[in-house]
Design a protein around this motif. Structure first.
Motif, PDB file in Angstrom:
ATOM      1  N   ALA A 112       0.862  -1.170   0.000  1.00  0.00           N
ATOM      2  CA  ALA A 112       0.000   0.000   0.000  1.00  0.00           C
ATOM      3  C   ALA A 112       0.905   1.230   0.000  1.00  0.00           C
ATOM      4  O   ALA A 112       2.068   1.171   0.414  1.00  0.00           O
ATOM      5  CB  ALA A 112      -0.902  -0.011   1.227  1.00  0.00           C
ATOM      6  N   LEU A 113       0.381   2.346  -0.473  1.00  0.00           N
ATOM      7  CA  LEU A 113       1.188   3.554  -0.593  1.00  0.00           C
ATOM      8  C   LEU A 113       0.492   4.712   0.102  1.00  0.00           C
ATOM      9  O   LEU A 113      -0.668   5.022  -0.182  1.00  0.00           O
ATOM     10  CB  LEU A 113       1.399   3.894  -2.073  1.00  0.00           C
ATOM     11  CG  LEU A 113       2.018   5.262  -2.372  1.00  0.00           C
ATOM     12  CD1 LEU A 113       3.435   5.359  -1.836  1.00  0.00           C
ATOM     13  CD2 LEU A 113       1.987   5.542  -3.873  1.00  0.00           C
ATOM     14  N   LEU A 114       1.209   5.351   1.010  1.00  0.00           N
ATOM     15  CA  LEU A 114       0.729   6.573   1.641  1.00  0.00           C
ATOM     16  C   LEU A 114       1.514   7.744   1.069  1.00  0.00           C
ATOM     17  O   LEU A 114       2.729   7.813   1.218  1.00  0.00           O
ATOM     18  CB  LEU A 114       0.918   6.522   3.158  1.00  0.00           C
ATOM     19  CG  LEU A 114       0.544   7.813   3.906  1.00  0.00           C
ATOM     20  CD1 LEU A 114      -0.934   8.129   3.758  1.00  0.00           C
ATOM     21  CD2 LEU A 114       0.930   7.712   5.380  1.00  0.00           C
ATOM     22  N   VAL A 115       0.815   8.655   0.388  1.00  0.00           N
ATOM     23  CA  VAL A 115       1.454   9.876  -0.116  1.00  0.00           C
ATOM     24  C   VAL A 115       1.120  11.007   0.840  1.00  0.00           C
ATOM     25  O   VAL A 115      -0.054  11.273   1.117  1.00  0.00           O
ATOM     26  CB  VAL A 115       0.975  10.215  -1.533  1.00  0.00           C
ATOM     27  CG1 VAL A 115       1.586  11.539  -1.997  1.00  0.00           C
ATOM     28  CG2 VAL A 115       1.346   9.102  -2.506  1.00  0.00           C
ATOM     29  N   ALA A 116       2.154  11.652   1.351  1.00  0.00           N
ATOM     30  CA  ALA A 116       1.994  12.773   2.278  1.00  0.00           C
ATOM     31  C   ALA A 116       2.596  14.022   1.632  1.00  0.00           C
ATOM     32  O   ALA A 116       3.779  14.048   1.297  1.00  0.00           O
ATOM     33  CB  ALA A 116       2.699  12.472   3.601  1.00  0.00           C
ATOM     34  N   GLN A 127      -3.070  10.859   1.173  1.00  0.00           N
ATOM     35  CA  GLN A 127      -3.877   9.990   0.321  1.00  0.00           C
ATOM     36  C   GLN A 127      -3.293   8.591   0.385  1.00  0.00           C
ATOM     37  O   GLN A 127      -2.091   8.402   0.166  1.00  0.00           O
ATOM     38  CB  GLN A 127      -3.871  10.472  -1.123  1.00  0.00           C
ATOM     39  CG  GLN A 127      -4.598   9.572  -2.098  1.00  0.00           C
ATOM     40  CD  GLN A 127      -6.112   9.706  -2.044  1.00  0.00           C
ATOM     41  OE1 GLN A 127      -6.658  10.647  -2.590  1.00  0.00           O
ATOM     42  NE2 GLN A 127      -6.788   8.782  -1.391  1.00  0.00           N
ATOM     43  N   LEU A 128      -4.130   7.618   0.704  1.00  0.00           N
ATOM     44  CA  LEU A 128      -3.699   6.232   0.800  1.00  0.00           C
ATOM     45  C   LEU A 128      -4.155   5.475  -0.447  1.00  0.00           C
ATOM     46  O   LEU A 128      -5.315   5.591  -0.870  1.00  0.00           O
ATOM     47  CB  LEU A 128      -4.287   5.579   2.055  1.00  0.00           C
ATOM     48  CG  LEU A 128      -3.832   4.157   2.370  1.00  0.00           C
ATOM     49  CD1 LEU A 128      -2.339   4.105   2.666  1.00  0.00           C
ATOM     50  CD2 LEU A 128      -4.623   3.597   3.560  1.00  0.00           C
ATOM     51  N   LEU A 155      -6.143  -0.020   6.730  1.00  0.00           N
ATOM     52  CA  LEU A 155      -5.402  -1.155   6.187  1.00  0.00           C
ATOM     53  C   LEU A 155      -5.853  -2.489   6.763  1.00  0.00           C
ATOM     54  O   LEU A 155      -5.725  -3.525   6.122  1.00  0.00           O
ATOM     55  CB  LEU A 155      -3.904  -0.963   6.422  1.00  0.00           C
ATOM     56  CG  LEU A 155      -3.272   0.196   5.638  1.00  0.00           C
ATOM     57  CD1 LEU A 155      -1.823   0.395   6.040  1.00  0.00           C
ATOM     58  CD2 LEU A 155      -3.363  -0.061   4.131  1.00  0.00           C
ATOM     59  N   SER A 156      -6.367  -2.493   7.986  1.00  0.00           N
ATOM     60  CA  SER A 156      -6.854  -3.749   8.559  1.00  0.00           C
ATOM     61  C   SER A 156      -8.318  -3.966   8.236  1.00  0.00           C
ATOM     62  O   SER A 156      -8.826  -5.087   8.342  1.00  0.00           O
ATOM     63  CB  SER A 156      -6.683  -3.748  10.086  1.00  0.00           C
ATOM     64  OG  SER A 156      -7.588  -2.819  10.676  1.00  0.00           O
ATOM     65  N   PRO A 167       2.015  -4.364   4.341  1.00  0.00           N
ATOM     66  CA  PRO A 167       3.229  -3.664   3.920  1.00  0.00           C
ATOM     67  C   PRO A 167       2.886  -2.278   3.381  1.00  0.00           C
ATOM     68  O   PRO A 167       1.910  -2.105   2.644  1.00  0.00           O
ATOM     69  CB  PRO A 167       3.789  -4.567   2.817  1.00  0.00           C
ATOM     70  CG  PRO A 167       3.248  -5.919   3.127  1.00  0.00           C
ATOM     71  CD  PRO A 167       1.888  -5.693   3.705  1.00  0.00           C
ATOM     72  N   LEU A 168       3.694  -1.289   3.755  1.00  0.00           N
ATOM     73  CA  LEU A 168       3.371   0.098   3.436  1.00  0.00           C
ATOM     74  C   LEU A 168       4.605   0.836   2.946  1.00  0.00           C
ATOM     75  O   LEU A 168       5.695   0.691   3.504  1.00  0.00           O
ATOM     76  CB  LEU A 168       2.823   0.797   4.685  1.00  0.00           C
ATOM     77  CG  LEU A 168       2.441   2.281   4.545  1.00  0.00           C
ATOM     78  CD1 LEU A 168       1.213   2.437   3.653  1.00  0.00           C
ATOM     79  CD2 LEU A 168       2.180   2.888   5.923  1.00  0.00           C
TER      80      LEU A 168
END
Length: 232
Positions: A112-116, A127-128, A155-156, A167-168
């Motif tokens: 997964a990708l978290l853009v900050a 944005q996730l 995520l859960s 995984p992130l």
């Protein structure tokens, strides 16, 4: 398809040309201020290097935010001006999408990708994304301390279940504020690179999307603007 990509949404200034399936010219400079003076010459230089005139373009692609209030409006104003003069459509791309699609596929693989994005305040724009870069939901703007719980809930699928952490990958120029809070999270890594949008990615996305966002600023909070006081 020839697309001119423009970006000044965060702490950079870039222009790039997408021409029939590939980026042929890319100009990019780190820049927190001064984009208003730099962007148009940068775009003109990119087109001159490619031997391409404005009237040979098919569309303009531009980041619409979120980002710095003044910065993102600079590229939007330039895109509108170029488009009006040449009779071209404008395709908007979010800063989140530009940053996410600019990451190497090998770095994103299976995560997964978290853009900050740095908001110039304590709370980053967030944005996730799923590993295939589809969003989990709407963007958010949270205090850093609230981000771990927000992530665990998304995520859960059910906060507090004790499910193993997914995984992130964390990316973006606002990621530094989250590092002390997320470095201890299982299987979480931080992306390399500057973490800012790149006009080359913006141009590529603009070429592939038949319909983009309107060429208007995308805000997650009201702009920090004070109206002038009335004088007696």
């Amino acid at each position: 398809m020839r697309v001119l990509g423009l970006d000044t949404a965060t702490s950079g200034c870039s222009a790039a040309l997408w021409d029939d399936g590939a980026v042929t010219v890319r100009r990019r400079e780190p820049m927190a201020r001064g984009q208003a003076e730099a962007l148009v010459p940068l775009a003109q230089a990119a087109l001159a290097e490619a031997g391409c005139a404005f009237d040979a373009l098919d569309r303009i692609a531009v980041t619409v935010g979120p980002g710095a209030f003044t910065g993102l409006r600079i590229a939007l104003a330039a895109a509108r001006g170029f488009a009006l003069a040449a009779g071209l459509p404008v395709v908007g791309v979010t800063s989140f999408d530009a940053i996410a699609h600019g990451l190497p596929e090998a770095e994103r693989d299976g995560r997964a990708l978290l853009v900050a994005v740095d908001s110039r305040r304590s709370e980053p724009f967030l944005q996730l994304f799923h590993p295939d870069l589809t969003p989990f939901g709407e963007p958010a703007m949270l205090e850093p301390a609230a981000v771990p719980g927000w992530l665990d809930g998304l995520l859960s699928g059910d906060a507090g279940t004790g499910a193993a952490a997914e995984p992130l990958l964390v990316a973006g120029d606002g990621a530094a504020a989250l590092r002390p809070l997320l470095e201890g999270r299982a299987d979480t890594v931080f992306a390399e690179g500057p973490g800012t949008p790149d006009a080359a990615v913006v141009a590529a996305l603009g070429a592939r999307r038949e319909v983009g966002l309107p060429a208007q600023p995308f805000y997650l909070r009201p702009p920090d603007v004070s109206l002038p006081r009335k004088t007696a």
